[in-house]
Design an enzyme around this catalytic site. Structure first.
Site, PDB file in Angstrom:
ATOM      1  N   HIS A 214       0.803  -1.233   0.000  1.00 25.23           N
ATOM      2  CA  HIS A 214       0.000   0.000   0.000  1.00 25.23           C
ATOM      3  C   HIS A 214       0.830   1.275   0.000  1.00 25.23           C
ATOM      4  CE1 HIS A 214       1.018   0.076   4.247  1.00 25.23           C
ATOM      5  NE2 HIS A 214       0.557   1.310   4.307  1.00 25.23           N
TER       6      HIS A 214
HETATM    7  C1  UD1 Z   1      -2.287   5.788   5.823  1.00 26.90           C
HETATM    8  C2  UD1 Z   1      -0.983   6.279   6.463  1.00 26.90           C
HETATM    9  C3  UD1 Z   1       0.091   5.206   6.341  1.00 26.90           C
HETATM   10  C4  UD1 Z   1      -0.388   3.878   6.885  1.00 26.90           C
HETATM   11  C5  UD1 Z   1      -1.687   3.520   6.183  1.00 26.90           C
HETATM   12  C6  UD1 Z   1      -2.251   2.218   6.717  1.00 26.90           C
HETATM   13  C7  UD1 Z   1      -0.400   8.664   6.406  1.00 26.90           C
HETATM   14  C8  UD1 Z   1       0.447   9.658   5.731  1.00 26.90           C
HETATM   15  N1  UD1 Z   1      -0.458   7.467   5.818  1.00 26.90           N
HETATM   16  O1  UD1 Z   1      -2.036   5.630   4.442  1.00 26.90           O
HETATM   17  O2  UD1 Z   1       1.231   5.606   7.084  1.00 26.90           O
HETATM   18  O3  UD1 Z   1       0.592   2.896   6.650  1.00 26.90           O
HETATM   19  O4  UD1 Z   1      -2.646   4.559   6.421  1.00 26.90           O
HETATM   20  O5  UD1 Z   1      -3.449   1.908   6.089  1.00 26.90           O
HETATM   21  O6  UD1 Z   1      -0.971   8.946   7.416  1.00 26.90           O
HETATM   22  N2  UD1 Z   1      -9.654   5.035   2.152  1.00 26.90           N
HETATM   23  C9  UD1 Z   1     -10.769   4.251   2.258  1.00 26.90           C
HETATM   24  N3  UD1 Z   1     -11.250   4.005   3.516  1.00 26.90           N
HETATM   25  C10 UD1 Z   1     -10.681   4.492   4.638  1.00 26.90           C
HETATM   26  C11 UD1 Z   1      -9.515   5.295   4.505  1.00 26.90           C
HETATM   27  C12 UD1 Z   1      -9.025   5.556   3.263  1.00 26.90           C
HETATM   28  O7  UD1 Z   1     -11.326   3.785   1.281  1.00 26.90           O
HETATM   29  O8  UD1 Z   1     -11.167   4.208   5.753  1.00 26.90           O
HETATM   30  C13 UD1 Z   1      -9.131   5.311   0.804  1.00 26.90           C
HETATM   31  C14 UD1 Z   1      -9.316   6.748   0.436  1.00 26.90           C
HETATM   32  O9  UD1 Z   1      -9.810   6.815  -0.853  1.00 26.90           O
HETATM   33  C15 UD1 Z   1      -7.924   7.338   0.460  1.00 26.90           C
HETATM   34  C16 UD1 Z   1      -7.031   6.122   0.262  1.00 26.90           C
HETATM   35  O10 UD1 Z   1      -7.761   5.009   0.783  1.00 26.90           O
HETATM   36  O11 UD1 Z   1      -7.767   8.306  -0.490  1.00 26.90           O
HETATM   37  C17 UD1 Z   1      -5.736   6.240   1.004  1.00 26.90           C
HETATM   38  O12 UD1 Z   1      -5.983   6.558   2.375  1.00 26.90           O
HETATM   39  P1  UD1 Z   1      -5.039   7.584   3.194  1.00 26.90           P
HETATM   40  O13 UD1 Z   1      -5.515   7.661   4.624  1.00 26.90           O
HETATM   41  O14 UD1 Z   1      -4.878   8.828   2.435  1.00 26.90           O
HETATM   42  O15 UD1 Z   1      -3.650   6.920   3.171  1.00 26.90           O
HETATM   43  P2  UD1 Z   1      -3.216   5.439   3.385  1.00 26.90           P
HETATM   44  O16 UD1 Z   1      -2.623   4.979   2.126  1.00 26.90           O
HETATM   45  O17 UD1 Z   1      -4.327   4.635   3.993  1.00 26.90           O
END
Ligand code: UD1
Length: 372
Positions: A214
């Site tokens: 991821h």
């Molecule tokens: C975040 C953390 C990362 C951690 C990871 C674990 C930061 C900078 N990054 O990255 O360190 O390893 O979480 O998962 O804080 N989304 C969903 N559902 C949710 C949350 C997010 O569908 O509950 C989708 C959203 O479209 C979002 C994408 O996943 O744009 C990425 O989520 P985001 O929280 O931006 O970063 P992670 O890659 O999850």
């Protein structure tokens, strides 16, 4: 008698949850001395990335959910900053405790520090020395602000000292995520995920690998993601590979129309217990996660880290982890070695013994209350 120490504990994203669970449990053992308040920033909000972890690990319902949701780094960090400040002002805690390295960790640390509230950072001092990783920026800044720095491995002490943090603020306490692993492993063995994925029969478990991917550096570029999955397919030709797909990765796979080998089994993100069960029974893990490097070391399961660096070097110097990079040929060669029974043996790092939260809370109990 003085009033209990009021501690605001922060969670935001999935990896924070196995870290906060043992801390909340331990704080609740001292109701006369600690008043723990739990705040969820809402950085992660899905059932599969958040709610199921609360239920399975018995984490109390948060007193506040800031519901910041997804967004760019600046937008998400800014929303946490803005929304947590009134909570800090209302509750006037003696301490704010943050874990890990996600955007919520730095945002709340900054809000608290500006209000003069002491900050404790659990999992301080880890460094990948790669500032293109968002988490590295979060780690550096959080540690610059925190007053209590709780570290999981001894290298972290050196990093913090080099950055000018006082030795008296650094405490080598072990790894709270491994507290969770040890606490929940017996329960995880009851999971039926092995039957659901046809990974076992009456004689026991078959050989299989677990994959997680991821990191933006691996999944946001579809050519790179395609190359990595090409390597994984060569491994899937030898053993089934179970791939719980993070939403970020799911979006990229869908956008790029990437199709995968039938033995590479894509499943939705799993809950904590199913994942721990899978990891504990796997022949091999392939990952770009930080936490899984540590969990495989604690379980003695061989791990290949598909990154060029790690902020958790003890998993390599002492554990079962190998930093293999992202070259498909290297990944396939290293996996084949492990499948041939030539995995790297490891040992459990010091203080990864299931008692880190106890050590942390013991130190916190010495903190004086404001206006007590
Ligand atoms: C975040 C953390 C990362 C951690 C990871 C674990 C930061 C900078 N990054 O990255 O360190 O390893 O979480 O998962 O804080 N989304 C969903 N559902 C949710 C949350 C997010 O569908 O509950 C989708 C959203 O479209 C979002 C994408 O996943 O744009 C990425 O989520 P985001 O929280 O931006 O970063 P992670 O890659 O999850």
């Amino acid at each position: 008698m003085s009033r209990p120490l009021r501690i605001i504990n922060i969670v935001g994203a999935r990896p924070n949850l196995p870290k906060i669970a043992p801390l909340m449990r331990e704080m609740q053992r001292h109701p006369h001395r600690i008043e723990p308040i739990l705040v969820h920033t809402g950085q992660h909000y899905d059932e599969g990335l958040s709610d199921i972890f609360f239920r399975q690990m018995g984490i109390p319902t948060p007193h506040y959910n800031l519901e910041v949701g997804s967004g760019s780094h600046a937008a998400q960090t800014a929303e946490v900053l803005k929304r947590v400040e009134p909570v800090l002002l209302e509750r006037q805690p003696d301490l704010v405790l943050v874990v890990g390295d996600v955007n919520s960790t730095i945002a709340v640390s900054l809000a608290a520090a500006k209000l003069g509230i002491p900050v404790a950072h659990v999992e301080a001092g880890l460094r990948s020395f790669d500032r293109s990783m968002p988490e590295e920026i979060n780690r550096l800044l959080t540690d610059a602000l925190a007053d209590y720095l709780f570290v999981t491995e001894e290298d972290a002490i050196e990093h913090l000292l080099k950055e000018g943090r006082p030795r008296s603020s650094i405490f080598f306490v072990g790894n709270v995520m491994i507290d969770s692993l040890r606490h929940f492993l017996p329960m995880a063995q009851q999971s039926t995920i092995g039957d659901q994925l046809a990974l076992k029969n009456s004689n026991g478990w078959h050989r299989f690998a677990v994959l997680t991917l991821h990191r933006p550096s691996n999944v946001d570029d579809t050519a790179k993601l395609g190359d990595l999955l090409g390597a994984i397919e060569a491994i899937a030709a030898q053993v089934p590979v179970i791939f719980p797909v993070h939403p970020r990765t799911q979006q990229r796979l869908a956008q790029a129309g990437i199709r995968t080998h039938p033995h590479l089994k894509l499943i939705p993100p799993t809950g904590y217990l199913d994942f721990l069960c899978l990891l504990s029974k796997a022949t091999l893990a392939l990952t770009d996660s930080g936490g899984i490097q540590e969990e495989t070391t604690a379980l003695g399961v061989p791990c290949l880290t598909l990154r060029e660096n790690t902020e958790r070097p003890i998993t390599i110097s002492q554990g079962t982890n190998q930093l293999i990079g992202t070259s498909p040929a290297k990944i396939v060669a290293a996996a084949s070695e492990i499948l041939a029974g030539k995995g790297k043996p490891g040992r459990i790092p010091p203080l990864w013994d299931g008692h880190a939260a106890e050590r942390i809370v013991k130190i916190l109990l010495e903190i004086p209350c404001k206006n007590a």
